[in-house]
Design an enzyme around this catalytic site. Structure first.
Site, PDB file in Angstrom:
ATOM      1  N   HIS A  72      31.389  -6.783 -22.979  1.00  0.00           N
ATOM      2  CA  HIS A  72      30.320  -7.765 -22.749  1.00  0.00           C
ATOM      3  C   HIS A  72      29.030  -7.068 -22.313  1.00  0.00           C
ATOM      4  O   HIS A  72      29.036  -6.302 -21.365  1.00  0.00           O
ATOM      5  CB  HIS A  72      30.740  -8.759 -21.653  1.00  0.00           C
ATOM      6  CG  HIS A  72      31.736  -9.779 -22.123  1.00  0.00           C
ATOM      7  ND1 HIS A  72      32.041 -10.908 -21.413  1.00  0.00           N
ATOM      8  CD2 HIS A  72      32.473  -9.844 -23.264  1.00  0.00           C
ATOM      9  CE1 HIS A  72      32.938 -11.618 -22.083  1.00  0.00           C
ATOM     10  NE2 HIS A  72      33.218 -10.990 -23.199  1.00  0.00           N
ATOM     11  N   PRO A 293      35.613 -12.715  -4.989  1.00  0.00           N
ATOM     12  CA  PRO A 293      35.693 -12.320  -6.404  1.00  0.00           C
ATOM     13  C   PRO A 293      34.420 -12.554  -7.215  1.00  0.00           C
ATOM     14  O   PRO A 293      34.348 -12.126  -8.374  1.00  0.00           O
ATOM     15  CB  PRO A 293      36.843 -13.183  -6.936  1.00  0.00           C
ATOM     16  CG  PRO A 293      37.000 -14.307  -5.977  1.00  0.00           C
ATOM     17  CD  PRO A 293      36.543 -13.810  -4.649  1.00  0.00           C
ATOM     18  N   LYS A 297      34.280  -7.224  -8.224  1.00  0.00           N
ATOM     19  CA  LYS A 297      34.254  -5.829  -7.758  1.00  0.00           C
ATOM     20  C   LYS A 297      35.582  -5.305  -7.208  1.00  0.00           C
ATOM     21  O   LYS A 297      35.742  -4.086  -7.053  1.00  0.00           O
ATOM     22  CB  LYS A 297      33.189  -5.664  -6.647  1.00  0.00           C
ATOM     23  CG  LYS A 297      31.778  -5.835  -7.116  1.00  0.00           C
ATOM     24  CD  LYS A 297      31.310  -4.631  -7.918  1.00  0.00           C
ATOM     25  CE  LYS A 297      30.071  -4.893  -8.721  1.00  0.00           C
ATOM     26  NZ  LYS A 297      30.183  -4.676 -10.151  1.00  0.00           N
ATOM     27  N   TYR A 385      26.035  -5.510 -11.160  1.00  0.00           N
ATOM     28  CA  TYR A 385      27.170  -6.117 -11.861  1.00  0.00           C
ATOM     29  C   TYR A 385      27.902  -5.078 -12.724  1.00  0.00           C
ATOM     30  O   TYR A 385      29.134  -5.035 -12.731  1.00  0.00           O
ATOM     31  CB  TYR A 385      26.696  -7.311 -12.709  1.00  0.00           C
ATOM     32  CG  TYR A 385      27.842  -8.180 -13.175  1.00  0.00           C
ATOM     33  CD1 TYR A 385      28.292  -9.237 -12.397  1.00  0.00           C
ATOM     34  CD2 TYR A 385      28.489  -7.930 -14.388  1.00  0.00           C
ATOM     35  CE1 TYR A 385      29.374 -10.029 -12.802  1.00  0.00           C
ATOM     36  CE2 TYR A 385      29.561  -8.708 -14.799  1.00  0.00           C
ATOM     37  CZ  TYR A 385      29.995  -9.757 -14.006  1.00  0.00           C
ATOM     38  OH  TYR A 385      31.057 -10.516 -14.416  1.00  0.00           O
TER      39      TYR A 385
HETATM   40  P1  RFL Z   1      47.169  -5.265  -4.847  1.00  0.00           P
HETATM   41  O1  RFL Z   1      46.885  -5.642  -6.255  1.00  0.00           O
HETATM   42  O2  RFL Z   1      47.265  -6.335  -3.836  1.00  0.00           O
HETATM   43  O3  RFL Z   1      48.514  -4.415  -4.873  1.00  0.00           O
HETATM   44  C1  RFL Z   1      49.169  -4.026  -3.695  1.00  0.00           C
HETATM   45  C2  RFL Z   1      50.645  -3.834  -3.997  1.00  0.00           C
HETATM   46  O4  RFL Z   1      51.318  -3.415  -2.809  1.00  0.00           O
HETATM   47  C3  RFL Z   1      52.540  -4.138  -2.690  1.00  0.00           C
HETATM   48  N1  RFL Z   1      52.918  -4.188  -1.270  1.00  0.00           N
HETATM   49  C4  RFL Z   1      53.880  -3.415  -0.731  1.00  0.00           C
HETATM   50  N2  RFL Z   1      54.679  -2.481  -1.256  1.00  0.00           N
HETATM   51  C5  RFL Z   1      55.559  -1.880  -0.426  1.00  0.00           C
HETATM   52  N3  RFL Z   1      55.679  -2.198   0.896  1.00  0.00           N
HETATM   53  C6  RFL Z   1      54.894  -3.119   1.455  1.00  0.00           C
HETATM   54  N4  RFL Z   1      55.005  -3.408   2.754  1.00  0.00           N
HETATM   55  C7  RFL Z   1      53.946  -3.781   0.646  1.00  0.00           C
HETATM   56  N5  RFL Z   1      53.017  -4.748   0.870  1.00  0.00           N
HETATM   57  C8  RFL Z   1      52.414  -4.976  -0.295  1.00  0.00           C
HETATM   58  C9  RFL Z   1      52.215  -5.493  -3.291  1.00  0.00           C
HETATM   59  O5  RFL Z   1      53.400  -6.174  -3.704  1.00  0.00           O
HETATM   60  C10 RFL Z   1      51.317  -5.122  -4.443  1.00  0.00           C
HETATM   61  O6  RFL Z   1      52.041  -4.889  -5.638  1.00  0.00           O
HETATM   62  O7  RFL Z   1      46.085  -4.219  -4.303  1.00  0.00           O
HETATM   63  P2  RFL Z   1      45.302  -3.052  -5.077  1.00  0.00           P
HETATM   64  O8  RFL Z   1      46.258  -2.237  -5.904  1.00  0.00           O
HETATM   65  O9  RFL Z   1      44.467  -2.381  -4.065  1.00  0.00           O
HETATM   66  O10 RFL Z   1      44.387  -3.789  -6.153  1.00  0.00           O
HETATM   67  C11 RFL Z   1      43.315  -4.594  -5.753  1.00  0.00           C
HETATM   68  C12 RFL Z   1      43.064  -5.710  -6.780  1.00  0.00           C
HETATM   69  O11 RFL Z   1      44.294  -6.378  -7.020  1.00  0.00           O
HETATM   70  C13 RFL Z   1      42.007  -6.720  -6.307  1.00  0.00           C
HETATM   71  O12 RFL Z   1      40.931  -6.054  -5.678  1.00  0.00           O
HETATM   72  C14 RFL Z   1      41.417  -7.554  -7.479  1.00  0.00           C
HETATM   73  O13 RFL Z   1      42.403  -8.365  -8.048  1.00  0.00           O
HETATM   74  C15 RFL Z   1      40.249  -8.417  -6.994  1.00  0.00           C
HETATM   75  N6  RFL Z   1      39.724  -9.308  -8.039  1.00  0.00           N
HETATM   76  C16 RFL Z   1      38.839  -8.830  -8.995  1.00  0.00           C
HETATM   77  N7  RFL Z   1      38.488  -7.533  -9.012  1.00  0.00           N
HETATM   78  C17 RFL Z   1      37.682  -7.042  -9.997  1.00  0.00           C
HETATM   79  O14 RFL Z   1      37.356  -5.829  -9.974  1.00  0.00           O
HETATM   80  N8  RFL Z   1      37.189  -7.841 -11.013  1.00  0.00           N
HETATM   81  C18 RFL Z   1      37.496  -9.171 -11.082  1.00  0.00           C
HETATM   82  O15 RFL Z   1      37.090  -9.836 -12.029  1.00  0.00           O
HETATM   83  C19 RFL Z   1      38.318  -9.723 -10.028  1.00  0.00           C
HETATM   84  N9  RFL Z   1      38.662 -11.016 -10.030  1.00  0.00           N
HETATM   85  C20 RFL Z   1      40.094 -10.665  -8.067  1.00  0.00           C
HETATM   86  C21 RFL Z   1      39.523 -11.504  -9.091  1.00  0.00           C
HETATM   87  C22 RFL Z   1      40.977 -11.190  -7.141  1.00  0.00           C
HETATM   88  C23 RFL Z   1      41.327 -12.536  -7.193  1.00  0.00           C
HETATM   89  N10 RFL Z   1      42.270 -13.015  -6.240  1.00  0.00           N
HETATM   90  C24 RFL Z   1      43.337 -13.832  -6.531  1.00  0.00           C
HETATM   91  C25 RFL Z   1      42.258 -12.453  -4.910  1.00  0.00           C
HETATM   92  C26 RFL Z   1      39.844 -12.836  -9.148  1.00  0.00           C
HETATM   93  C27 RFL Z   1      40.727 -13.371  -8.189  1.00  0.00           C
HETATM   94  C28 RFL Z   1      41.001 -14.854  -8.268  1.00  0.00           C
HETATM   95  C1  PHB Z   2      38.246 -13.473 -14.011  1.00  0.00           C
HETATM   96  O1  PHB Z   2      39.309 -13.667 -13.415  1.00  0.00           O
HETATM   97  O2  PHB Z   2      38.172 -13.501 -15.248  1.00  0.00           O
HETATM   98  C2  PHB Z   2      37.016 -13.207 -13.225  1.00  0.00           C
HETATM   99  C3  PHB Z   2      37.059 -13.333 -11.848  1.00  0.00           C
HETATM  100  C4  PHB Z   2      35.892 -13.092 -11.125  1.00  0.00           C
HETATM  101  C5  PHB Z   2      34.727 -12.735 -11.788  1.00  0.00           C
HETATM  102  C6  PHB Z   2      34.711 -12.592 -13.150  1.00  0.00           C
HETATM  103  C7  PHB Z   2      35.869 -12.828 -13.885  1.00  0.00           C
HETATM  104  O3  PHB Z   2      33.591 -12.528 -11.094  1.00  0.00           O
END
Ligand code: RFL
Ligand code: PHB
Length: 390
Positions: A72, A293, A297, A385
């Site tokens: 994009h 979110p 980032k 961004y």
């Molecule tokens: P995670 O993904 O939470 O993974 C951590 C892992 O550790 C395990 N764990 C354990 N394992 C062993 N012993 C324990 N005691 C443990 N406790 C936990 C867990 O089961 C898990 O598998 O962290 P990590 O790897 O640092 O990754 C971070 C990302 O997941 C997070 O920052 C992103 O998902 C945030 N996020 C977004 N980031 C982006 O860069 N672009 C996006 O578009 C974006 N959209 C989002 C998002 C996060 C969202 N939510 C639900 C919070 C959209 C949403 C809705």
């Molecule tokens: C997505 O889940 O597709 C998503 C989440 C947060 C953003 C952009 C995309 O800012």
């Protein structure tokens, strides 16, 4: 068991760190509390910065992303009934983002790890961290009814916000900064075509909305919801109706609805823990910081943390130098705080805040108007961004 680096958590941070270390010839074991299917079932990030794409290429797992991901060059801001495009590519001298789900990134890294025969221990219960302030750290866990211990040189805490790693640091050694927002995001995934070929971020008097996607046939949408909302109280029809109300007339007309294949509510939070190194324990990704979110980032920051950490640990073994390890926390935190600022700003601009009232809405409208009519303001937004340089 003995390894050089014990990685806690097989989310994107832990898996990418594992891949970077393997490439550098450093031995690592990943301990994950859940099953692979559970990890893959979490629907989260969708947007990857170029830096993140480059890292996935560097470790050799980028092929499917380049085949199936969507590049994009812009996104849209919708407010006051119309949409305005932020042309990231032109404003940043050619930079773009990749729309490719976190689930897919995780799957690619998991498959690669399995193909290379690298050790990941899933369903590791009661993981505990020991002696990371001395020279011989150890990690203990339970699996299949037995207690196991891993001796290592370093521990990487990649276990997310609720993990054990940050919680293992003595309270006096860590400082945290936090803001909890007074709303959440209700998200649904559906096999329906996206509203547009680019993302639409919506500021509406009923609250924020986001039209995103995972592919040309799978859409991901979010609406701002109240913190006490429950997923069970939102039927698919109620979600689509609410989303449609927040869209401009053209997007509302284009919206194709269908049954959801996932529906969840995420609270919004800004959080940073400082420092990110405690002797031989390093925190990375969501274990150390959370962004709302809105700026997309979180995963990108996780990727850059582990890029710094992977090089620092590789340098330690290769050059017998602790320089990278010693500056890890400081290098990460500079980038993290800039992403925290952007995510907080974008969240503040786009959401309905109960406490700021009509004055707050007027301020948002004026800022959005300025943003889309000033090249300087749009450029500042676009360069954040697409991601600031490493
Ligand atoms: P995670 O993904 O939470 O993974 C951590 C892992 O550790 C395990 N764990 C354990 N394992 C062993 N012993 C324990 N005691 C443990 N406790 C936990 C867990 O089961 C898990 O598998 O962290 P990590 O790897 O640092 O990754 C971070 C990302 O997941 C997070 O920052 C992103 O998902 C945030 N996020 C977004 N980031 C982006 O860069 N672009 C996006 O578009 C974006 N959209 C989002 C998002 C996060 C969202 N939510 C639900 C919070 C959209 C949403 C809705
Ligand atoms: C997505 O889940 O597709 C998503 C989440 C947060 C953003 C952009 C995309 O800012």
């Amino acid at each position: 068991m003995r390894t050089q680096v014990a990685i806690i958590g097989a989310g994107p941070s832990g898996l990418l760190l594992g891949a970077l270390l393997a490439k550098a010839g450093v031995d690592a074991v990943i301990l994950e509390a859940k099953t692979p299917d559970y990890v893959l079932g979490r629907i989260r990030a969708g947007v990857l910065e170029q830096v993140c794409v480059d890292l996935l290429d560097e470790v050799g797992v980028g092929a499917r992303m380049h085949r199936e991901g969507l590049v994009h060059g812009g996104f849209e801001l919708a407010f006051g009934g119309s949409r305005h495009r932020i042309d990231m590519k032109t404003l940043t001298g050619g930079k773009q983002v990749m729309v490719y789900g976190q689930t897919e990134v995780t799957r690619d890294l998991m498959d690669d790890r399995a193909a290379k025969g690298l050790t990941t221990i899933y369903e590791a219960a009661n993981v505990s961290l020991h002696d990371f302030d001395g020279g011989k750290p150890r990690v203990r866990y339970q699996k299949d009814g037995a207690t196991h211990e891993i001796e290592c040189d370093f521990i990487a805490g990649c276990d997310g916000f609720h993990g054990v790693s940050r919680a293992s640091v003595p309270a006096g050694a860590i400082q945290t900064f936090e803001r909890v927002y007074p709303f959440g995001w209700l998200g649904i995934l559906a096999d329906t075509p996206p509203v547009s070929h680019e993302l639409i971020y919506v500021n509406h008097e009923r609250g924020f909305a986001l039209c995103s996607m995972r592919s040309k046939t799978r859409s991901r949408h979010y609406v701002q919801c109240s913190l006490d909302d429950k997923v069970e109280n939102w039927s698919d029809d109620a979600f689509w109706d609410e989303l449609r109300r927040r869209l401009d007339p053209e997007a509302a007309e284009t919206l194709v609805t269908g049954p959801s294949i996932e529906k969840s509510i995420a609270p919004l939070r800004s959080f940073v823990a400082e420092p990110m190194r405690f002797g031989r324990l390093f925190l990375a990704g969501d274990a150390a910081h959370i962004v709302p979110p809105t700026g997309a980032k979180g995963l990108n920051l996780a990727a850059t943390d582990v890029s710094y950490l992977g090089s620092a640990i590789a340098e330690y073994y290769r050059d017998k130098s602790s320089a990278g390890i010693d500056t890890y926390s400081q290098r990460c935190l500079r980038r993290i705080w800039r992403a925290e600022r952007f995510s907080w700003w974008f969240t503040s601009l786009m959401h309905k805040f109960p406490e700021t009232g009509a004055f707050g809405q007027k301020m948002q409208a004026a800022e959005l108007d300025y943003l889309v009519s000033s090249t300087a303001a749009s450029t500042a937004m676009a360069e954040n961004y697409v991601g600031l340089p490493l």
